[in-house]
Design an enzyme around this catalytic site. Structure first.
Site, PDB file in Angstrom:
ATOM      1  N   THR A  18      13.801  -1.225   0.616  1.00 45.88           N
ATOM      2  CA  THR A  18      13.924   0.162   1.107  1.00 45.88           C
ATOM      3  C   THR A  18      13.817   0.231   2.629  1.00 45.88           C
ATOM      4  OG1 THR A  18      12.848   0.858  -0.912  1.00 45.88           O
ATOM      5  CG2 THR A  18      12.960   2.480   0.846  1.00 45.88           C
ATOM      6  N   VAL A 137       0.747   0.191  10.245  1.00 42.61           N
ATOM      7  CA  VAL A 137      -0.319   1.190  10.106  1.00 42.61           C
ATOM      8  C   VAL A 137       0.273   2.585  10.217  1.00 42.61           C
ATOM      9  CG1 VAL A 137      -2.511   2.055  11.008  1.00 42.61           C
ATOM     10  CG2 VAL A 137      -2.000  -0.395  11.140  1.00 42.61           C
ATOM     11  N   GLY A 139       2.832   4.022   8.930  1.00 38.45           N
ATOM     12  CA  GLY A 139       4.299   4.163   8.914  1.00 38.45           C
ATOM     13  C   GLY A 139       4.880   4.676  10.210  1.00 38.45           C
ATOM     14  N   GLY A 192       7.429   8.675  -7.766  1.00 37.24           N
ATOM     15  CA  GLY A 192       7.778   7.548  -6.898  1.00 37.24           C
ATOM     16  C   GLY A 192       6.847   7.380  -5.710  1.00 37.24           C
ATOM     17  N   LYS A 210      -5.342  -1.585   6.947  1.00 34.13           N
ATOM     18  CA  LYS A 210      -4.933  -0.839   8.141  1.00 34.13           C
ATOM     19  C   LYS A 210      -6.120  -0.588   9.074  1.00 34.13           C
ATOM     20  CE  LYS A 210      -1.223   1.314   5.464  1.00 34.13           C
ATOM     21  NZ  LYS A 210      -0.892   2.424   4.562  1.00 34.13           N
ATOM     22  N   GLY A 307       7.729   5.324   3.339  1.00 26.69           N
ATOM     23  CA  GLY A 307       9.114   5.733   3.114  1.00 26.69           C
ATOM     24  C   GLY A 307      10.047   5.003   4.062  1.00 26.69           C
TER      25      GLY A 307
HETATM   26  N1  HSE Z   1       1.259   2.333  -0.091  1.00 25.43           N
HETATM   27  C1  HSE Z   1       1.183   2.836   1.236  1.00 25.43           C
HETATM   28  C2  HSE Z   1       0.793   4.305   1.199  1.00 25.43           C
HETATM   29  C3  HSE Z   1       2.511   2.666   1.917  1.00 25.43           C
HETATM   30  O1  HSE Z   1       0.713   4.887   0.111  1.00 25.43           O
HETATM   31  O2  HSE Z   1       0.518   4.882   2.223  1.00 25.43           O
HETATM   32  C4  HSE Z   1       2.452   2.504   3.395  1.00 25.43           C
HETATM   33  O3  HSE Z   1       1.627   1.485   3.817  1.00 25.43           O
END
Ligand code: HSE
Length: 443
Positions: A18, A137, A139, A192, A210, A307
């Protein structure tokens, strides 16, 4: 508008899931703007994915598709390796191989860096290459750059963040719809938000990866994932969400790191936050990180933490940074972890027993005379001061009358609170395990 152009920077994508696909598309979609910013065209020249046929369908004919990650990271025509495969093995060996081959690396792999970052960054320094990890960290939120550059004049005092979107979504569902944990998790999976195996998210491990990186960057200490105190959200009950609300709080899973007199606190756990605080209002799958510095005061960074596109935003920004640095002597690179490596110390991470915070306790007790007096005596003996107490009729089918007592305390050392909880638990009138949550104010 024409852009000034240096030589094209050639990228190899390790992993084309993705985020890899989103990064590939973003590089194409914003190609002109990116070139205007970086002064270089950024070209994906090779991708590696085990399913080469699937990869072939996703990229232009000019892009070489490889099944073997090692071939990609040592590819003579690749300048920058973008590692988006995740996991430790073989990601670690391929990242190290890329560094050894003199490639710069951009990665979103928080688990890899939390566990092996000290080794990987040291190797990169030796070889004079950059390992950039903004996407690891929160996103799309540029918190790494903020800690490394934007706030670099400050002595950072604390960082507290909602840095796992899956658990924030689950907690929001529990609060808004009165769901129990497993129903909210099922909903997150159906939509999802949660992985098929959500263990790392719901047990707090992803947030711990993180916050270990954030702590190193905030305080100039080594990455110490093994020292993070980690509690997830699987034990939270709908009743606690409800009682917290009635007391004026919301429960959030926070990653917290603080500078205190005798060391650094490093912890992940569900936390009661005042309802009207900024972090408490961060809902659904959104992330937010608060950083407090001595000069700037409190600052807040909010956005999507996961995402394809939000994560690709961070990945491509890192690639742009690397492109600008390509011709700079390694001595001019900003230190990966924000502090000069020679100035990094092993700043002691406080054992959780020594952390001082205030608490929420929920006790299922027999509804009879003298119970509250016994409980408050235990707290008073240990100099733990009460802030508020409420009693609510227990929702259960027990034959004998039981009630829930919810106690908010003022600040106490955790080791002392643990003794108090053990003493309460030993009372005959306490009929279920005591629930303990921590309460914090970040403002
Ligand atoms: N699994 C993580 C979350 C994705 O839910 O924030 C991003 O690190």
């Amino acid at each position: 508008m024409s852009a000034s152009r240096g030589r094209p920077i050639r990228l190899g994508l390790l992993g084309l899931g993705t985020v890899g696909l989103a990064a590939y598309d973003l590089l194409r979609r914003n190609q002109d703007e990116i070139t205007r910013r970086s002064g270089h065209a950024l070209q994906v020249v090779a991708v590696a994915r085990r399913d080469t046929q699937a990869a072939r369908r996703c990229v232009d004919d000019s892009v070489q598709v490889l099944a073997d990650g090692h071939a990609l990271v040592t590819h003579a025509e690749v300048d920058v390796v973008v590692e988006l495969m995740g996991g430790i093995d073989p990601a670690k060996q391929w990242v190290l191989a890329a560094i050894d081959a003199g490639k710069h690396v951009v990665t979103a792999n928080k688990a890899l860096l939390a566990l092996h970052g000290n080794e990987i960054f040291a190797r990169a320094r030796e070889r004079g290459v950059v390992v950039a990890f903004e996407a690891a960290v929160a996103g799309g939120i540029p918190i790494i750059k903020t800690l490394r550059e934007g706030l670099s004049a400050n002595r950072i005092q604390w960082v507290a963040g909602i840095i796992n979107g899956t658990t924030n979504f689950i907690l929001t569902q529990m609060r808004q719809k009165g769901l129990d944990f497993s129903s909210a998790l099922a909903q997150a999976q159906a939509l999802g938000y949660a992985e098929a195996d959500p263990t790392f998210d719901i047990e707090g491990v992803d947030a711990a990866h993180k916050i270990a990186l954030v702590s190193a960057m905030a305080f100039g200490v080594r990455v110490q994932f093994d020292r993070v105190h980690v509690e997830g959200i699987t034990q939270l009950q709908a009743a606690d969400m409800r009682y917290a609300e009635q007391l004026g709080y919301r429960i959030k899973l926070l990653g917290i790191t603080k500078r205190v007199d005798n060391g650094v606190e490093l912890r992940v756990h569900p936390t009661l936050l005042p309802q009207r605080s900024l972090l408490a209002s961060v809902e659904d799958a959104m992330n937010a990180v608060m950083v407090c510095g001595d000069a700037v005061g409190s600052t807040l960074y909010y956005g999507k933490g996961a995402g394809g596109d939000p994560t690709a935003s961070a990945v491509v920004a890192d690639v742009l940074d690397v492109a600008r640095l390509m011709d700079a002597d390694a001595v001019h690179h900003a230190p990966a972890l924000a502090f000069q490596p020679s100035a990094v110390d092993d700043g002691p991470v406080l054992p959780q027993d020594e952390v001082v915070t205030s608490y929420y306790l929920r006790l299922r007790v027999r509804d009879e005379a003298g119970v509250l007096a016994q409980l408050t005596a235990i707290l008073a003996q240990r100099h733990i001061s009460l802030d508020a107490v409420i009693q609510r009729e227990a929702q259960g089918d027990e034959a004998t009358p039981h009630t829930d007592l919810i106690v908010l305390t003022h600040a106490a050392r955790e080791g002392v609170m643990n003794q108090a909880i053990a003493a309460m638990q030993a009372l005959d009138v306490v009929v279920q395990p005591v629930v303990r949550l921590r309460r914090e104010v970040f403002a």
